[in-house]
Design an enzyme around this catalytic site. Structure first.
Site, PDB file in Angstrom:
ATOM      1  N   CYS A   1       2.710  17.681  60.523  1.00 16.68           N
ATOM      2  CA  CYS A   1       1.278  17.415  60.595  1.00 16.68           C
ATOM      3  C   CYS A   1       0.485  18.635  60.137  1.00 16.68           C
ATOM      4  O   CYS A   1       0.464  18.917  58.944  1.00 16.68           O
ATOM      5  CB  CYS A   1       0.900  16.927  61.989  1.00 16.68           C
ATOM      6  SG  CYS A   1      -0.585  15.917  61.949  1.00 16.68           S
TER       7      CYS A   1
ATOM      8  N   HIS B   1       4.357  12.677  63.060  1.00 15.23           N
ATOM      9  CA  HIS B   1       5.045  13.437  64.115  1.00 15.23           C
ATOM     10  C   HIS B   1       6.400  12.804  64.424  1.00 15.23           C
ATOM     11  O   HIS B   1       6.494  11.972  65.329  1.00 15.23           O
ATOM     12  CB  HIS B   1       4.198  13.446  65.390  1.00 15.23           C
ATOM     13  CG  HIS B   1       2.965  14.283  65.301  1.00 15.23           C
ATOM     14  ND1 HIS B   1       2.961  15.613  65.653  1.00 15.23           N
ATOM     15  CD2 HIS B   1       1.719  13.990  64.890  1.00 15.23           C
ATOM     16  CE1 HIS B   1       1.736  16.103  65.465  1.00 15.23           C
ATOM     17  NE2 HIS B   1       0.964  15.139  65.001  1.00 15.23           N
TER      18      HIS B   1
ATOM     19  N   GLU C   1       8.826  13.973  65.962  1.00 18.90           N
ATOM     20  CA  GLU C   1       9.378  14.358  67.269  1.00 18.90           C
ATOM     21  C   GLU C   1       9.179  13.277  68.328  1.00 18.90           C
ATOM     22  O   GLU C   1       9.950  13.170  69.279  1.00 18.90           O
ATOM     23  CB  GLU C   1       8.792  15.697  67.746  1.00 18.90           C
ATOM     24  CG  GLU C   1       7.320  15.700  68.136  1.00 18.90           C
ATOM     25  CD  GLU C   1       6.362  15.958  66.974  1.00 18.90           C
ATOM     26  OE1 GLU C   1       6.712  15.637  65.820  1.00 18.90           O
ATOM     27  OE2 GLU C   1       5.244  16.455  67.237  1.00 18.90           O
TER      28      GLU C   1
END
Ligand code: GLN
Length: 549
Positions: free
Chosen positions: A383, A520, A522
């Site tokens: 990001c 993102h 994650e």
């Protein structure tokens, strides 16, 4: 079968790990063949954590449907392996907001609007909505944030008290998590805080069925009996939640205590024997790595690890996927300059720049990226990290020394990262859908969007497929006016929105592993299924380390 409700409250003090306890119980019930969902009720007044400082509240976890939620939802997804949605988190603010909205619309027909019944009814409605699915879950775990005794928690506790008679006594279970401190000087475990906390719960009308005691060491049987006696629970309904080194051990340690079995018995859940092999393998893999890599995480919220919770987990998952232990080295980007970058980053095997907001620390991130690019150190930008990689490339490779993001310099000559107004016009409607309750977040791209992956790229090698769905949380985008120039200078755009209008992944093909993504990843990593990009990044870091030695 009717959905059974399990309410988890916390006593004595905060940060006892209610989220992990709820997640671990969920994982165990799932391992017993049951379908499980979890909901977090947060007593604070913010409508959602989207506007909160990560240093204060920790990471903001984003769901597929674009809700900005508490980081505990990240644990829920990682332990249950099922996606959460906006239904799985509600704050006192969101609940009041809804009640006040209805009041303004005249829905209460001139009545006086009160905490009981209006706020409590709205809380109950949200809890019960978890069972309103085509296939209602066997169990819904409701975690009440905060600590019993807080003024803010009262409406939530009152609501779960009422739910017990609404849903039926046998379909509800109250679990109370407390602390049993160990006094080193006298070598004793103390039960008094637990007794007081249960007393506090009783005064609100809630009798816990199970007491879960956070402690440094196993609680001996006689002490468990004492707690059971003073807290009116079954003798076999007091469990130790012992500190562990690895958070993925918690389900196994709860299982050894018989915690989930007691839950299943009390709720008459048709549980089969627990299939815990995947959890055992996971813990084994974590405990027996074949190699180690060091990753620098260059960000500005480094003082609070919770601010990068999912990121931290995803890196560890990426390590497990490579049978490597990952040593994370959090570096404050404000400390990195052109002069210090080499000294600060020389010993790491990979550099990651995570997401973030605002200009503070950005120049340091750009220096770290320059170091990674020039020295062929594996680099992963997420990001804001991708946006910084684009700025670095613009300034140092593409010959645009004044390049910047519109977020940091609205007057910059080359706004390589900018606000796409036309994009907002087209999709404003869809975005507003995500942000009904948030004025501040109105212009954010939030939630899951598809991304088409170009064959032959680093991203394709990692994912092994041509389209993925990844979660976003940002306002700014790559400025397509620079596409042609950057391509010519050696940057590849290996991930685009399927209509080709938005850049989602950039990479440098002449570098061993250099990738930035606008989303993102994650948030979607799971201990059993490490995210492909994290797995590939750690793999590249491992290779770099091995080739150097
Ligand atoms: N601040 C940047 C934006 O709004 C990046 C956001 C992020 O990293 N989550 O686009």
């Amino acid at each position: 079968m009717k959905t059974r409700y399990i309410f988890v409250t916390g006593g004595v003090l905060s940060s006892l790990g209610k989220g992990l306890a709820a997640s671990s119980l969920g994982a165990l019930l799932k391992a017993r063949g049951l379908s499980v969902t979890i909901q977090k009720l947060d007593p604070y007044i913010n409508v959602d954590p989207g506007t909160m400082n990560p240093l204060e509240h920790g990471e903001v976890f984003v769901t597929d449907d674009g809700a900005e939620t508490d980081l505990d939802l990240g644990h829920y997804e990682r332990y249950l392996g099922v996606p959460m949605s906006r239904k799985n988190n509600a704050t006192a603010g969101a609940i009041y907001y809804e009640v006040i909205r209805k009041e303004r619309c005249g829905d209460y027909r001139g009545g006086t609007v009160q905490v009981i019944p209006h706020i409590t009814d709205e809380i109950k409605r949200r809890v019960l909505s978890l069972a309103e699915e085509a296939e209602p879950p066997d169990a819904a775990i409701i975690e009440i944030g905060g600590t019993v005794g807080d003024i803010e928690s009262l409406p939530f506790l009152e609501a779960i008290r009422q739910l017990r008679s609404d849903i039926g006594r046998n379909a509800c279970l109250n679990i109370h998590l407390t602390l049993v401190p160990y006094l080193r000087v006298s070598g004793e475990l103390k039960t008094k805080p637990t007794q007081h906390s249960v007393k506090e719960l009783l005064s609100i009308g809630i009798q816990p069925d199970i007491i879960l005691c956070r402690c440094e060491q196993q609680i001996p049987q006689d002490l468990k009996r004492k707690i059971a006696l003073f807290c009116n629970v079954d003798r076999d309904a007091v469990f130790s939640a012992v500190d562990v080194d690895n958070i993925y051990e918690v389900p196994l340690s709860f299982y050894d205590e018989g915690f989930d079995q007691k839950v299943a018995i009390l709720l008459r859940l048709p549980a089969r024997n627990a299939q815990l092999e995947p959890w055992r393998e996971l813990v084994h893999a974590r405990e027996h790595p074949e190699s180690r890599v060091t990753i620098a995480v260059v960000g500005k919220y480094v003082e609070l690890k919770e601010a990068y919770k999912s990121l931290h987990e995803a890196l560890v998952h990426g390590g497990t996927g490579n049978r490597a232990a990952v040593d994370l080295h959090y570096v404050n980007s404000e400390d990195i300059t052109a002069d210090t970058a080499a000294d600060m980053l020389r010993d790491v095997d990979g550099i990651l720049v995570p997401g973030g907001f605002g200009y503070r620390g950005v120049e340091g991130k750009i220096q770290a990226i320059r170091y990674a690019r020039e020295n062929k150190v594996p680099f992963f930008g997420i990001c804001l990290g991708m946006q910084c990689a684009v700025i670095e490339f613009a300034r140092n490779v593409a010959g645009l020394p004044q390049a910047n993001s519109a977020e940091f310099d609205g007057a910059a000559e080359d706004k390589v990262i900018y606000l796409m107004t036309e994009w907002f016009d087209v999709r404003a409607q869809a975005l507003r859908r995500h942000d009904a309750a948030s004025d501040k977040g109105g212009a954010m791209r939030l939630g899951a969007y598809p991304c088409a992956i170009q064959a032959g790229s680093t991203a394709y090698r990692a994912y092994g497929c041509a389209e993925v769905l990844e979660r976003h949380r940002h306002r700014y985008e790559f400025n397509n006016d620079y596409l042609a120039l950057f391509r010519e200078k050696g940057m590849a755009f290996s991930g685009l929105s399927p209509d080709g209008s938005l850049v989602e992944i950039v990479e440098l093909p002449d570098h061993p592993w250099f990738l930035g993504c606008q989303f993102h990843p994650e948030f979607k990593s799971n201990p059993m299924r490490p995210h492909p990009l994290f797995r590939a990044f750690i793999g590249a870091a491992k290779e770099k380390k091995e080739s150097a030695s």
